[in-house]
Design a protein around this motif. Structure first.
Motif, PDB file in Angstrom:
ATOM      1  N   UNK A  81       0.835  -1.113  -0.186  1.00 54.20           N
ATOM      2  CA  UNK A  81       0.077   0.290  -0.111  1.00 54.20           C
ATOM      3  C   UNK A  81       0.829   1.273  -0.333  1.00 54.20           C
ATOM      4  N   UNK A  82       1.606   0.865   0.373  1.00 49.48           N
ATOM      5  CA  UNK A  82       2.871   2.531   0.730  1.00 49.48           C
ATOM      6  C   UNK A  82       3.933   2.230  -0.901  1.00 49.48           C
ATOM      7  N   UNK A  83       3.911   1.653  -1.545  1.00 57.19           N
ATOM      8  CA  UNK A  83       4.504   1.524  -2.606  1.00 57.19           C
ATOM      9  C   UNK A  83       3.905   1.408  -3.474  1.00 57.19           C
ATOM     10  N   UNK A  84       4.274   3.323  -4.556  1.00 54.39           N
ATOM     11  CA  UNK A  84       3.207   3.119  -5.440  1.00 54.39           C
ATOM     12  C   UNK A  84       3.893   2.244  -7.264  1.00 54.39           C
ATOM     13  N   UNK A  85       5.041   1.370  -6.407  1.00 55.76           N
ATOM     14  CA  UNK A  85       6.034   0.849  -7.388  1.00 55.76           C
ATOM     15  C   UNK A  85       5.532  -1.221  -6.652  1.00 55.76           C
ATOM     16  N   UNK A 199       6.356  -0.678   7.041  1.00 62.09           N
ATOM     17  CA  UNK A 199       5.060  -1.346   7.896  1.00 62.09           C
ATOM     18  C   UNK A 199       3.728  -0.101   8.186  1.00 62.09           C
ATOM     19  N   UNK A 200       3.697   1.435   8.643  1.00 57.77           N
ATOM     20  CA  UNK A 200       3.111   1.317   9.210  1.00 57.77           C
ATOM     21  C   UNK A 200       1.576   2.121   7.641  1.00 57.77           C
ATOM     22  N   UNK A 201       0.898   2.654   8.942  1.00 58.41           N
ATOM     23  CA  UNK A 201      -0.491   2.563   7.943  1.00 58.41           C
ATOM     24  C   UNK A 201      -0.693   4.461   7.338  1.00 58.41           C
ATOM     25  N   UNK A 202       0.841   4.957   7.602  1.00 55.51           N
ATOM     26  CA  UNK A 202       0.524   5.644   6.652  1.00 55.51           C
ATOM     27  C   UNK A 202       1.889   5.802   6.232  1.00 55.51           C
ATOM     28  N   UNK A 222      -0.689   5.884  -0.347  1.00 55.87           N
ATOM     29  CA  UNK A 222      -0.490   6.240  -1.577  1.00 55.87           C
ATOM     30  C   UNK A 222       0.234   5.736  -3.016  1.00 55.87           C
ATOM     31  N   UNK A 223       0.193   3.940  -2.130  1.00 55.49           N
ATOM     32  CA  UNK A 223       0.937   2.923  -3.504  1.00 55.49           C
ATOM     33  C   UNK A 223      -1.053   2.985  -4.402  1.00 55.49           C
ATOM     34  N   UNK A 224      -2.087   2.741  -4.128  1.00 53.36           N
ATOM     35  CA  UNK A 224      -3.360   2.530  -3.962  1.00 53.36           C
ATOM     36  C   UNK A 224      -3.716   3.804  -5.280  1.00 53.36           C
ATOM     37  N   UNK A 225      -5.261   3.641  -5.560  1.00 48.84           N
ATOM     38  CA  UNK A 225      -5.292   4.885  -6.030  1.00 48.84           C
ATOM     39  C   UNK A 225      -7.193   3.871  -5.748  1.00 48.84           C
TER      40      UNK A 225
END
Length: 615
Positions: A81-85, A199-202, A222-225
């Motif tokens: 979820x935290x990685x756009x890649x 590993x964070x929620x944010x 930020x990794x999700x739309x």
């Protein structure tokens, strides 16, 4: 758990965990120390410690403990979820396997370090990998620690609980200061608890000094739309406060976008009508709209099964069922009856605080929309006649540095809750400069409401100029159906030709002191009294206040609460002009008369036909 290997009292290997973690002991220097016992454990037998090698890193943990949430799948979901890649990384891992990025075996120093860390964790009962993970660089042997926020909807370690009715305890909530509207301030440890790119929620925090006020964004998924990709924003007089506010807003959105570990009630409205909120009182759409192509919503059918969650009616003093799609606003579910957003969602240090701020947001948006759709000539506020001297200073600074004049208008509705509409109007002119920006706020303290509304404008003054497209705004000016999301509402009124739509506001009339326009609510020592007084304003005018406790386990563990507040009959905030919910809401037609702005009720065809300018 087939395919695992025992290491002292921990387990390495994860066939249960959806193939995310691979056995690597067999080829690294640790293998002899770690595979002495190959007993296959029974389901739920003991604690175990997963170890994974990915490109450039060895990850140790999180420790999996019986009956305790937090597992490798949680870690993978947070990381993705935290990685756009994340998708590209998954492909690389499949291609190159669980080896260091250079394709060689682990360096002896790295293997020895990992072995020592694993043994230390096991011997000490997982002091750092209980709700956390250690990462060791395969090139430098640098060790970093990351706190894991367990995922309440993890398919491997979380079990949803059934929704059930309960009485809401909105009792005593003492405040440290009667003038404050919080039981305690947000603290800096929220960043340590919730913010981590691994590993964070944010995922991370970003700061901007371009705006007149310090502004911070807390990047949530930020990794999700889509709905889960909405971030939290904070602006304040200093960056430390802005960071805390941004984290708080991100946590609020996380909790209110969708149920976190709760299983909804499935029922037909016709079968539960005696203890359920009628969705039609929230403002739906004309029947014929549902036949329009690509409308995206479906007719309400009381005989069709729907998802419900339990809320609480402050008027009736009892639990009521609330449609899930109005209690939570995220996701792309089929058969939704209407558009819903975060309107009425709030975070607090206790449930009463969250409900209070959710109700204030409902009051703010309701006042703004009634003023807009009814074209009410609400009076202008004198920014110089306030006791908070930061407000006129902010107005002068905004005009001098940004070339915008700040204006404000008082718009209390029949509940007399202090609410303010703020505007920033360009006084320099020139191509590419947004013409008009709007914001609003409501608060028992009128000056607090005024300050909040003005603060909301500040980030837009710098950020929007970089993305403002005058040609696109002109197209939306000609065709309201092109206004499809929140940013479109703002960009439309950046166009200079849209200024005439604000003609109903008495911008040229003499401004009046705020104290002459709105009554200040007396402060209380107990926040529950503040809530009772505010809710009483709505109940006294024949409205109900429905609160839904949407607190998820991660917030509860941090002493926080989240709520979504609905007021049947209030005008709900929507984005996208086709999504506006202004039908079958009698107050929208009667309040202009009740406030003395009209000598009769409005007809539906007299409502302002243009898209609203919020935010």
């Amino acid at each position: 758990m087939p395919g695992t290997r025992r290491v002292s009292s921990c387990w390495i290997g994860t066939s249960r965990w959806r193939g995310c973690f691979r056995m690597w002991c067999g080829w690294c220097a640790m293998s002899e120390a770690l595979v002495a016992d190959t007993r296959v454990p029974a389901e739920g037998d003991g604690a175990w410690l997963p170890v994974e090698v990915t490109s450039g890193w060895v990850s140790i943990g999180p420790a999996v403990l019986p009956g305790r949430p937090g597992c490798p799948t949680c870690l993978r979901r947070r990381r993705d979820a935290n990685r756009g890649d994340s998708e590209a990384r998954a492909v690389l891992d499949e291609l190159y396997g669980p080896r260091p990025s250079d394709g060689r075996l682990l360096l002896p120093v790295v293997s020895s370090l990992v072995e020592a860390l694993v043994k230390e964790e096991v011997a000490a009962a997982f002091p750092r990998t209980r709700d956390g993970v250690l990462r060791v660089s395969t090139t430098s042997a640098v060790v970093t620690a990351h706190r894991l926020t367990a995922d309440p909807v993890c398919p491997d370690c979380s079990e949803p609980v059934d929704e059930h009715p309960r009485h809401y305890d909105l009792g005593s909530a003492p405040k440290p200061d009667p003038t404050a509207l919080r039981v305690r301030p947000l603290t800096d440890d929220l960043e340590e608890r919730f913010v981590d790119p691994e590993s964070g929620l944010i995922g991370s925090l970003g700061t901007s000094a371009q705006a007149v006020l310090p502004t911070v964004v807390a990047r949530l998924d930020p990794g999700r739309k889509g709905d889960d990709g909405r971030h939290g924003y904070g602006r304040a007089m200093d960056f430390a406060s802005a960071r805390r506010l941004a984290i708080g807003e991100a946590l609020e959105r996380y909790a209110t976008v969708r149920p976190r570990g709760r299983r909804p009630v499935r029922a037909r409205y016709a079968d539960v009508a005696d203890h359920a909120l009628d969705p039609r009182t929230l403002g739906l759409y004309p029947d014929e709209w549902y036949d329009e192509p690509d409308f995206g919503f479906t007719r309400f059918d009381p005989h069709e099964e729907a998802r419900w969650v339990w809320g609480y009616s402050l008027r009736a003093g009892r639990p009521v069922l609330v449609p899930q799609d109005f209690a939570y606003y995220g996701g792309r579910r089929e058969r939704r009856w209407a558009y819903e957003c975060s309107n009425g969602a709030a975070l607090g240090g206790c449930l009463a605080e969250a409900v209070l701020y959710g109700l204030l947001e409902v009051a703010e948006r309701d006042a703004f929309l009634i003023t807009w759709y009814g074209r009410l000539p609400v009076p202008r506020v004198d920014l110089d006649a306030v006791t908070d001297r930061r407000i006129p200073l902010l107005a002068a600074l905004t005009r001098q540095d940004a070339g915008y004049e700040l204006r404000a208008f008082a718009m209390p509705m029949e509940q007399r809750v202090p609410a303010v509409w703020a505007m920033a109007v360009d006084v320099l002119g020139g191509p590419g400069r947004p013409r008009t920006l709007c914001a609003a706020s409501a608060h028992p303290d009128p000056e607090h409401a005024l300050g909040n509304a003005l603060f909301e404008l500040m980030p837009s003054l710098s950020a929007l100029g970089d993305v403002y497209d005058e040609r696109a705004a002109a197209a939306m000016l000609a065709d309201a159906d092109l206004v499809r999301d929140m940013e479109d509402h703002r960009r439309l009124y950046c166009h200079p030709d849209a200024s005439s739509r604000f003609a109903f506001l008495p911008a040229d009339e003499p401004a009046r002191p705020l104290t002459d326009l709105v009554d200040r609510r007396p402060p209380h020592d107990d926040l529950a009294d503040d809530l009772a007084e505010l809710a009483g304003c709505f109940l006294a005018t024949g409205l109900d206040v429905i609160a839904v406790d949407v607190t998820c386990p991660q917030l509860e563990a941090s002493g926080l609460a989240a709520a979504k507040v609905l007021v049947p009959g209030a005008v709900p905030m929507t984005f996208g002009h086709r999504h506006r919910r202004v039908h079958d809401l009698p107050r929208l037609l009667t309040v202009p008369r009740l406030l003395g702005h009209r000598d009769r009720d409005l007809r539906p065809d007299e409502l302002n036909p243009h898209p609203h300018p919020f935010p």
